[in-house]
Design an enzyme around this catalytic site. Structure first.
Site, PDB file in Angstrom:
ATOM      1  NE  ARG A  78      -0.547   0.267   4.861  1.00  0.00           N
ATOM      2  CZ  ARG A  78      -1.110   0.632   6.233  1.00  0.00           C
ATOM      3  NH1 ARG A  78      -2.269   0.896   6.109  1.00  0.00           N
ATOM      4  NH2 ARG A  78      -0.504   0.330   7.233  1.00  0.00           N
ATOM      5  CB  VAL A 118      12.822  -5.274   5.824  1.00  0.00           C
ATOM      6  CG1 VAL A 118      12.055  -5.550   4.477  1.00  0.00           C
ATOM      7  CG2 VAL A 118      12.057  -4.228   6.663  1.00  0.00           C
ATOM      8  CG  ASN A 149       8.434   2.108  -0.080  1.00  0.00           C
ATOM      9  OD1 ASN A 149       8.479   3.374   0.015  1.00  0.00           O
ATOM     10  ND2 ASN A 149       7.344   1.458   0.253  1.00  0.00           N
ATOM     11  CB  SER A 158      11.858  10.577   5.119  1.00  0.00           C
ATOM     12  OG  SER A 158      11.011  11.794   5.565  1.00  0.00           O
ATOM     13  CE1 TYR A 188      10.149   7.110   8.808  1.00  0.00           C
ATOM     14  CE2 TYR A 188      10.368   9.379   8.720  1.00  0.00           C
ATOM     15  CZ  TYR A 188       9.972   8.366   8.014  1.00  0.00           C
ATOM     16  OH  TYR A 188       9.473   8.264   6.687  1.00  0.00           O
ATOM     17  CB  SER A 189      15.316  12.376  11.891  1.00  0.00           C
ATOM     18  OG  SER A 189      13.779  12.939  11.972  1.00  0.00           O
ATOM     19  CB  ALA A 190      18.436   8.594  13.640  1.00  0.00           C
ATOM     20  CB  ILE A 211       3.648  11.740  -0.043  1.00  0.00           C
ATOM     21  CG1 ILE A 211       4.977  12.114  -0.241  1.00  0.00           C
ATOM     22  CG2 ILE A 211       3.190  11.061  -1.191  1.00  0.00           C
ATOM     23  CD1 ILE A 211       5.155  13.339  -1.459  1.00  0.00           C
TER      24      ILE A 211
END
Length: 237
Positions: free
Chosen positions: A12, A56, A82, A134, A147-149, A180
Site C-alpha cells: 500500500r 526486513v 521502501n 525522507s 525516524y530521522s536517524a 505525501i
C-alpha cells in the site's frame, strides 16, 4: 522489457504506487510484505504480480528467503527499498523498543535486503538501486529522532554503496519525499494545515510524483545519475 524490480513495503501507500507505475512502464515487478496481508493479496491481484513475504528487520529471515530467491531466479534489474515504519515521540519520552524497532526496520533493512541480492547484480554489471528516505532524514523533525536517524543513515549508506558500484554500471540513488498524500498520512491525523504553512508549494505531494521519479531513476536515461539525493517536498528543503 524483461527487467525485474523488487519493491519492499509495496502492499500500500508509496510502495504500491511505485509498483503500479513500474508495472505500467513494462517492468516485471515483485511485491513485498511483512505478512500475507489482505492489502498484499489485493495488490497482487490488481497488478498480477508475485510477492515475497519476509520481515526486513530480521537479518536471518531475509538471508534465508533472499538467498533462495537469488539461487533460483535471474539477477534483478532493480531494487527499491521502501519498507519503513514510524514510532514517533519526543526523545525524552522515547522507549528503547521504539528506537530499536525503527532503526531495525528502516536502516538495518538496507543491509538485510541488499546483501543477499547484490552479488548477482554486480556480476551482471548493470542495475538500479533506489532508496526511499525522507525529508526528515535531511532536516530532522520534532518527535522523530529515531525516524530521522534511520532515514539519514540510509542516505549515508546509499552514497557509499553508489561509489562502490559505479564502475559496475549500477546506480544507487535516494528519493526523499516530504508530505505525501496517502492513507498512511491520513491515519496519523497529522496537523496538515500547520505543515502546509512550512511548504513553499503550499500543498502536499502525490504518490504519482514520487513514483514518477523512481520510474525515471530505474530507466536507461538515468544511467549517469548516481549518489544523488532527490527531494520530492515542494521546496521544504
Amino acid at each position: 522489457m524483461n527487467k525485474t524490480v523488487l519493491i519492499t513495503g509495496s502492499s500500500r501507500g508509496i510502495g504500491f504506487g511505485i509498483a503500479k507505475r513500474l508495472k505500467s512502464s513494462g517492468y516485471d515487478i515483485i511485491l513485498h510484505g511483512k505478512s500475507n496481508s489482505i492489502e498484499l493479496q489485493n495488490a497482487q491481484k490488481e497488478l498480477n504480480a508475485k510477492a515475497l513475504i519476509f520481515d526486513v528487520a530480521n537479518t536471518n529471515e531475509c538471508k534465508n528467503i533472499l538467498d533462495e530467491f537469488a539461487k533460483s531466479n535471474p539477477a534483478l534489474w532493480g531494487i527499491v527499498l521502501n519498507a519503513g515504519i514510524t514510532n514517533d515521540n519526543t526523545f525524552l519520552a522515547l522507549e528503547e523498543s521504539d528506537w530499536k524497532s525503527v532503526i531495525d526496520t528502516n536502516l538495518n533493512s538496507f543491509y538485510n535486503v541488499l546483501n543477499p541480492l547484490l552479488m548477482p547484480i554486480a556480476r551482471k554489471k548493470e542495475g538500479r538501486i533506489v532508496v526511499i528516505s525522507s525529508v526528515s532524514g535531511i532536516i530532522g523533525n520534532r518527535g522523530q529522532s529515531n525516524y530521522s536517524a534511520s532515514k539519514a543513515g540510509l542516505i549515508g549508506a546509499a552514497k557509499s554503496l553508489a561509489i562502490e558500484l559505479a564502475s559496475r554500471n549500477i546506480t544507487v540513488n535516494v528519493v526523499a519525499p516530504g508530505l505525501i498524500q496517502t492513507e498512511l498520512t491520513q491515519d496519523k491525523n497529522l496537523p496538515i494545515e500547520e505543515i502546509l504553512k512550512l511548504i513553499p508549494a503550499k500543498r502536499s505531494g502525490s504518490v504519482d510524483e514520487v513514483s514518477g521519479l523512481v520510474n525515471f531513476l530505474l530507466s536507461d536515461e538515468a544511467s549517469y545519475i548516481t549518489k544523488q539525493v532527490i527531494g520530492v517536498n515542494g521546496g521544504l528543503c
